[in-house]
Design an enzyme around this catalytic site. Structure first.
Site, PDB file in Angstrom:
ATOM      1  N   GLU A 162      47.254  42.784  35.408  1.00 46.49           N
ATOM      2  CA  GLU A 162      47.301  43.311  36.774  1.00 46.49           C
ATOM      3  C   GLU A 162      48.712  43.210  37.356  1.00 46.49           C
ATOM      4  O   GLU A 162      49.204  44.145  38.005  1.00 46.49           O
ATOM      5  CB  GLU A 162      46.312  42.553  37.664  1.00 46.49           C
ATOM      6  CG  GLU A 162      44.849  42.836  37.379  1.00 46.49           C
ATOM      7  CD  GLU A 162      44.304  42.097  36.171  1.00 46.49           C
ATOM      8  OE1 GLU A 162      43.226  42.475  35.688  1.00 46.49           O
ATOM      9  OE2 GLU A 162      44.956  41.135  35.710  1.00 46.49           O
ATOM     10  N   GLY A 194      33.905  47.228  39.481  1.00 48.78           N
ATOM     11  CA  GLY A 194      34.151  45.811  39.225  1.00 48.78           C
ATOM     12  C   GLY A 194      35.601  45.412  39.143  1.00 48.78           C
ATOM     13  O   GLY A 194      35.930  44.238  39.141  1.00 48.78           O
ATOM     14  N   HIS A 195      36.519  46.380  39.065  1.00 52.02           N
ATOM     15  CA  HIS A 195      37.944  46.080  38.982  1.00 52.02           C
ATOM     16  C   HIS A 195      38.693  47.193  39.689  1.00 52.02           C
ATOM     17  O   HIS A 195      38.395  48.370  39.473  1.00 52.02           O
ATOM     18  CB  HIS A 195      38.384  45.978  37.522  1.00 52.02           C
ATOM     19  CG  HIS A 195      39.793  45.490  37.337  1.00 52.02           C
ATOM     20  ND1 HIS A 195      40.898  46.273  37.622  1.00 52.02           N
ATOM     21  CD2 HIS A 195      40.286  44.309  36.905  1.00 52.02           C
ATOM     22  CE1 HIS A 195      42.006  45.592  37.366  1.00 52.02           C
ATOM     23  NE2 HIS A 195      41.652  44.391  36.930  1.00 52.02           N
ATOM     24  N   PRO A 196      39.659  46.850  40.541  1.00 52.94           N
ATOM     25  CA  PRO A 196      40.313  47.887  41.341  1.00 52.94           C
ATOM     26  C   PRO A 196      41.121  48.891  40.538  1.00 52.94           C
ATOM     27  O   PRO A 196      41.509  49.935  41.075  1.00 52.94           O
ATOM     28  CB  PRO A 196      41.214  47.082  42.288  1.00 52.94           C
ATOM     29  CG  PRO A 196      41.457  45.786  41.584  1.00 52.94           C
ATOM     30  CD  PRO A 196      40.187  45.507  40.847  1.00 52.94           C
ATOM     31  N   GLY A 197      41.382  48.594  39.267  1.00 51.09           N
ATOM     32  CA  GLY A 197      42.147  49.532  38.455  1.00 51.09           C
ATOM     33  C   GLY A 197      41.310  50.406  37.548  1.00 51.09           C
ATOM     34  O   GLY A 197      41.849  51.274  36.847  1.00 51.09           O
TER      35      GLY A 197
END
Length: 401
Positions: free
Chosen positions: A216, A235-238
């Protein structure tokens, strides 16, 4: 007959408290290290007085303390008493490792820094844990877990985009820091076998949390763009759709990196395939999540899991801690254990996570009472009964009552 232990010849002088240091020394103790936990007479480790939900195991014992202090012995010693140097320097003559996570400078002022112990034993390995390192603009700040999560980006990257930042629901920074302590200590022990030299190790929570967000941090720094939390359950901003957490009739299911077309095929709405291109799967992920969630709500968790696993979708149930305890795989691998404590009774714990074929980790001692082993430990290092009696009477050394 007790099996041999990988670290059975290693003695650790444990001056740590709360979570980071005690978890590190418990990991070493599980592998057989002789861990001597030094605590304040009467008060002990601060974690003995803290708990969750105002609940105490057996009515008296802190679950926070019990979680991180098994397989150790407790020596109750006033570090400010003149006898403390005599006692700790004597132990340090043959000890291998010192672990401490006081604020920087505290133990040095008392005469228990790395230089002090290295004079007694040049082979000593001295591991210090701190919040932010031992110098700099944050030196006076408290180095607590949630504060570190906030500073290092993980809280800002967690949760829904229309809500506040969300810290991880456990002492994540402290536990990562503990792993770094163990990693450093074991590396130093290996180096000492080859060189004969001890050394000082410094671990700080700020560095630990940045390092454990390596991918990240790399993305943000190299593209000069922060992650933006989605408003949905991604579940993950990326990540792009369908990565995320989806509701069912009776719970929730997680879906990780999986072909969108295959997921849609299970849910039975081919109209969603209009989104099946890399740009839309990221740019419109909130919109896509909403349409997928409307469909997953029509399935029970068990039904959806069965259908997704049948076509090799990466998925899993969302479980509470108590549900995790009863999980069939958790039971199969023996991930939960227990020990008997003299006041708390039977204590359920998470078993050692590392399995070794020839030197297995075992739970051989419960978390100690304050000063439970003071006499035993001092006797091992040559202090006679009369001397110890005098220290106990004076209050510089204490024993369990």
């Amino acid at each position: 007959m007790t099996a041999a232990k990988a670290l059975q010849d290693v003695t650790v002088l444990d001056l740590s408290h709360l979570l980071q240091g005690p978890f590190a020394t418990q990991l070493l103790a599980d592998m057989g290290a002789n861990v001597i936990k030094v605590e304040r007479p009467g008060q002990g480790d601060l974690f003995r007085t803290l708990t969750f939900n105002n609940r105490w195991v057996g009515g008296t014992e802190s679950p926070n303390f019990l979680a991180w202090n098994r397989n150790k012995r407790s020596l109750a010693l006033d570090l400010k008493a003149p006898e403390a140097k005599e006692i700790l320097y004597k132990i340090a003559e043959t000890a291998d490792v010192v672990v401490q996570n006081f604020r920087p400078g505290v133990l040095e002022r008392l005469g228990f820094g790395y230089a002090d112990f290295a004079k007694v034993n040049p082979r000593i390995i001295y591991c210090s844990g701190s919040g932010y390192g031992d110098s700099g603009p944050y030196l006076a700040r408290p180095g607590q877990d949630m504060l570190i999560q906030g500073l290092t980006g993980i809280a800002a990257a967690t949760g829904r985009g229309d809500g506040p930042p969300v810290p991880v629901g456990s002492g994540f920074s402290d536990q990562v820091g503990a792993m770094n302590m163990v990693y450093g200590i074991l590396s130093a022990l290996y180096w000492r076998e080859r060189s004969g030299e001890g050394q000082e190790i410094k671990v700080d929570l700020l560095s630990a949390m940045l390092a454990h967000q390596g991918q990240e941090m790399l993305m943000a720094m190299n593209f000069q763009q922060d992650f933006v939390r989605p408003k949905s359950g991604i579940g993950h901003p990326g990540m792009d759709a369908p990565f995320g957490v989806y509701p069912t009739l009776d719970g929730w299911v997680t879906v990780a990196m999986s072909p969108f077309k295959r997921f849609v095929g299970v849910l039975g709405d081919d109209s969603l395939l209009v989104y099946d291109n890399p740009k839309d799967l990221f740019d419109k992920r909130d919109e896509i999540w909403g349409k997928l969630a409307a469909l997953t709500k029509g399935w029970t968790t068990a039904e959806l899991m069965q259908a997704l696993l049948a076509v090799d979708i990466w998925c899993g149930e969302v479980k509470t801690h108590l549900q995790a305890e009863q999980d069939p795989q958790v039971k199969h691998i023996g991930a939960i254990a227990s020990y008997e404590h003299p006041t708390a009774g039977t204590v359920k714990v998470v078993a050692p996570a590392v399995k070794m074929s020839k030197t297995p980790a075992e739970i051989e001692r419960p978390a100690p009472r304050i000063g439970e082993h003071s006499r035993e430990i001092l006797g091992e290092f040559g202090f006679d009964t009369a001397t110890v009696d005098g220290w106990v009477a004076k209050g510089s050394v204490a024993e369990a009552k």
